[in-house]
Design a protein around this motif. Structure first.
Motif, PDB file in Angstrom:
ATOM      1  N   ASP A  31       0.813  -1.221   0.000  1.00  0.00           N
ATOM      2  CA  ASP A  31       0.000   0.000   0.000  1.00  0.00           C
ATOM      3  C   ASP A  31       0.845   1.269   0.000  1.00  0.00           C
ATOM      4  O   ASP A  31       0.435   2.294  -0.550  1.00  0.00           O
ATOM      5  CB  ASP A  31      -0.946   0.025   1.209  1.00  0.00           C
ATOM      6  N   THR A  32       2.004   1.212   0.637  1.00  0.00           N
ATOM      7  CA  THR A  32       2.856   2.401   0.740  1.00  0.00           C
ATOM      8  C   THR A  32       3.949   2.432  -0.331  1.00  0.00           C
ATOM      9  O   THR A  32       4.761   3.362  -0.346  1.00  0.00           O
ATOM     10  CB  THR A  32       3.513   2.478   2.133  1.00  0.00           C
ATOM     11  N   GLY A  33       3.984   1.408  -1.188  1.00  0.00           N
ATOM     12  CA  GLY A  33       4.970   1.363  -2.255  1.00  0.00           C
ATOM     13  C   GLY A  33       6.360   0.961  -1.799  1.00  0.00           C
ATOM     14  O   GLY A  33       7.335   1.141  -2.536  1.00  0.00           O
ATOM     15  N   LEU A  34       6.479   0.403  -0.594  1.00  0.00           N
ATOM     16  CA  LEU A  34       7.786   0.002  -0.082  1.00  0.00           C
ATOM     17  C   LEU A  34       8.302  -1.290  -0.697  1.00  0.00           C
ATOM     18  O   LEU A  34       9.488  -1.577  -0.626  1.00  0.00           O
ATOM     19  CB  LEU A  34       7.746  -0.161   1.444  1.00  0.00           C
ATOM     20  N   ASP A  37       8.345  -6.729  -4.322  1.00  0.00           N
ATOM     21  CA  ASP A  37       9.011  -8.023  -4.317  1.00  0.00           C
ATOM     22  C   ASP A  37       7.983  -9.143  -4.157  1.00  0.00           C
ATOM     23  O   ASP A  37       7.122  -9.077  -3.279  1.00  0.00           O
ATOM     24  CB  ASP A  37      10.017  -8.043  -3.157  1.00  0.00           C
ATOM     25  N   GLU A  38       8.084 -10.166  -4.969  1.00  0.00           N
ATOM     26  CA  GLU A  38       7.154 -11.299  -4.906  1.00  0.00           C
ATOM     27  C   GLU A  38       7.195 -11.980  -3.531  1.00  0.00           C
ATOM     28  O   GLU A  38       6.179 -12.468  -3.048  1.00  0.00           O
ATOM     29  CB  GLU A  38       7.493 -12.310  -6.015  1.00  0.00           C
ATOM     30  N   ALA A  39       8.363 -11.998  -2.892  1.00  0.00           N
ATOM     31  CA  ALA A  39       8.484 -12.627  -1.575  1.00  0.00           C
ATOM     32  C   ALA A  39       7.651 -11.904  -0.520  1.00  0.00           C
ATOM     33  O   ALA A  39       7.307 -12.481   0.500  1.00  0.00           O
ATOM     34  CB  ALA A  39       9.943 -12.671  -1.135  1.00  0.00           C
ATOM     35  N   TRP A  40       7.316 -10.635  -0.766  1.00  0.00           N
ATOM     36  CA  TRP A  40       6.498  -9.860   0.165  1.00  0.00           C
ATOM     37  C   TRP A  40       5.135  -9.513  -0.423  1.00  0.00           C
ATOM     38  O   TRP A  40       4.477  -8.576   0.021  1.00  0.00           O
ATOM     39  CB  TRP A  40       7.233  -8.592   0.606  1.00  0.00           C
ATOM     40  N   ASN A  41       4.685 -10.273  -1.394  1.00  0.00           N
ATOM     41  CA  ASN A  41       3.347 -10.099  -1.949  1.00  0.00           C
ATOM     42  C   ASN A  41       2.339 -10.564  -0.894  1.00  0.00           C
ATOM     43  O   ASN A  41       2.444 -11.693  -0.407  1.00  0.00           O
ATOM     44  CB  ASN A  41       3.209 -10.922  -3.231  1.00  0.00           C
ATOM     45  N   PRO A  42       1.381  -9.738  -0.505  1.00  0.00           N
ATOM     46  CA  PRO A  42       0.426 -10.144   0.537  1.00  0.00           C
ATOM     47  C   PRO A  42      -0.286 -11.461   0.215  1.00  0.00           C
ATOM     48  O   PRO A  42      -0.583 -12.245   1.110  1.00  0.00           O
ATOM     49  CB  PRO A  42      -0.575  -8.987   0.597  1.00  0.00           C
ATOM     50  N   ASP A  43      -0.518 -11.721  -1.071  1.00  0.00           N
ATOM     51  CA  ASP A  43      -1.179 -12.973  -1.461  1.00  0.00           C
ATOM     52  C   ASP A  43      -0.318 -14.197  -1.188  1.00  0.00           C
ATOM     53  O   ASP A  43      -0.826 -15.324  -1.134  1.00  0.00           O
ATOM     54  CB  ASP A  43      -1.556 -12.945  -2.944  1.00  0.00           C
ATOM     55  N   ASP A 136      16.897  -6.732   1.134  1.00  0.00           N
ATOM     56  CA  ASP A 136      17.032  -5.958  -0.095  1.00  0.00           C
ATOM     57  C   ASP A 136      18.056  -4.849   0.170  1.00  0.00           C
ATOM     58  O   ASP A 136      17.940  -4.111   1.152  1.00  0.00           O
ATOM     59  CB  ASP A 136      15.657  -5.372  -0.451  1.00  0.00           C
ATOM     60  N   ALA A 137      19.052  -4.741  -0.687  1.00  0.00           N
ATOM     61  CA  ALA A 137      20.125  -3.754  -0.491  1.00  0.00           C
ATOM     62  C   ALA A 137      19.608  -2.318  -0.459  1.00  0.00           C
ATOM     63  O   ALA A 137      20.238  -1.452   0.151  1.00  0.00           O
ATOM     64  CB  ALA A 137      21.179  -3.908  -1.585  1.00  0.00           C
ATOM     65  N   SER A 138      18.449  -2.074  -1.062  1.00  0.00           N
ATOM     66  CA  SER A 138      17.918  -0.707  -1.076  1.00  0.00           C
ATOM     67  C   SER A 138      17.192  -0.336   0.217  1.00  0.00           C
ATOM     68  O   SER A 138      16.810   0.810   0.396  1.00  0.00           O
ATOM     69  CB  SER A 138      16.967  -0.524  -2.267  1.00  0.00           C
ATOM     70  N   LYS A 139      17.005  -1.275   1.128  1.00  0.00           N
ATOM     71  CA  LYS A 139      16.289  -1.023   2.387  1.00  0.00           C
ATOM     72  C   LYS A 139      17.278  -0.562   3.460  1.00  0.00           C
ATOM     73  O   LYS A 139      17.676  -1.312   4.346  1.00  0.00           O
ATOM     74  CB  LYS A 139      15.531  -2.274   2.850  1.00  0.00           C
ATOM     75  N   SER A 140      17.668   0.693   3.390  1.00  0.00           N
ATOM     76  CA  SER A 140      18.702   1.208   4.289  1.00  0.00           C
ATOM     77  C   SER A 140      18.303   1.129   5.758  1.00  0.00           C
ATOM     78  O   SER A 140      19.145   0.885   6.625  1.00  0.00           O
ATOM     79  CB  SER A 140      19.079   2.638   3.909  1.00  0.00           C
TER      80      SER A 140
END
Length: 172
Positions: A31-34, A37-43, A136-140
């Protein structure tokens, strides 16, 4: 939720509750666009999908005053991430932490530390020399949390659509 000065925090095994937390956090991330990634797909936050990577007894929940607040998969087998670029075909004994998530109302209450400390205790009890995790490397923000807890970057690998940081912490 207001922060209590000395809340009672416990860690319990509970796959259903952990998966519910993971689903809530995955939905918030979407919902927040964070995350895309398929591994974090709510489904995918269900036992059928996550069961590919973890057994039901490897799901843990941190509760605050009895209320489910954070979750993680803590396991002694490496299934969810490829460490072959670090280890070749021989994986050292280790504890692996995956899908660490905190319910939004409990953000900022150091619950990742609670679950990481719990994983450290499991590693110590099983006499395993290291704890491993990735993000994820972009998740500082996540990287900062892990580094503040003594985890060191072992390698950054390129995956399908992102770079992944592999972290490790020695167990004393």
């Amino acid at each position: 939720m207001e922060q209590l000065s000395n809340p009672k925090i416990e860690v319990i095994q509970n796959a259903d509750t952990a998966i519910n937390i993971l689903r809530n956090v995955a939905q918030w991330m979407q919902d927040t666009g964070l995350s895309h990634d398929e591994a974090w797909n709510p489904d995918n936050m269900n036992l059928e999908y996550l069961g590919q990577y973890a057994k039901p007894d490897e799901f843990f929940v941190a509760t605050v005053e009895g209320k489910p607040a954070a979750a993680a998969i803590i396991q002694s087998e490496q299934i969810a991430q490829d460490w072959a670029s670090v280890d070749g075909e021989t994986f050292p004994p280790a504890i692996y932490v995956h899908w660490l998530a905190v319910e939004r109302e409990f953000a900022g209450q150091r619950l990742p530390k609670v679950l990481l400390d719990y994983a450290y205790g499991v590693a110590k009890e099983k006499q395993l020399p290291v704890i491993r995790l990735d993000t994820d490397a972009s998740k500082s923000k996540l990287r900062e949390i892990y580094e503040s807890q003594g985890y060191e970057i072992v390698k950054i690998i390129q995956e399908d659509n992102r770079q992944t940081v592999l972290f490790e912490k020695k167990v004393i």
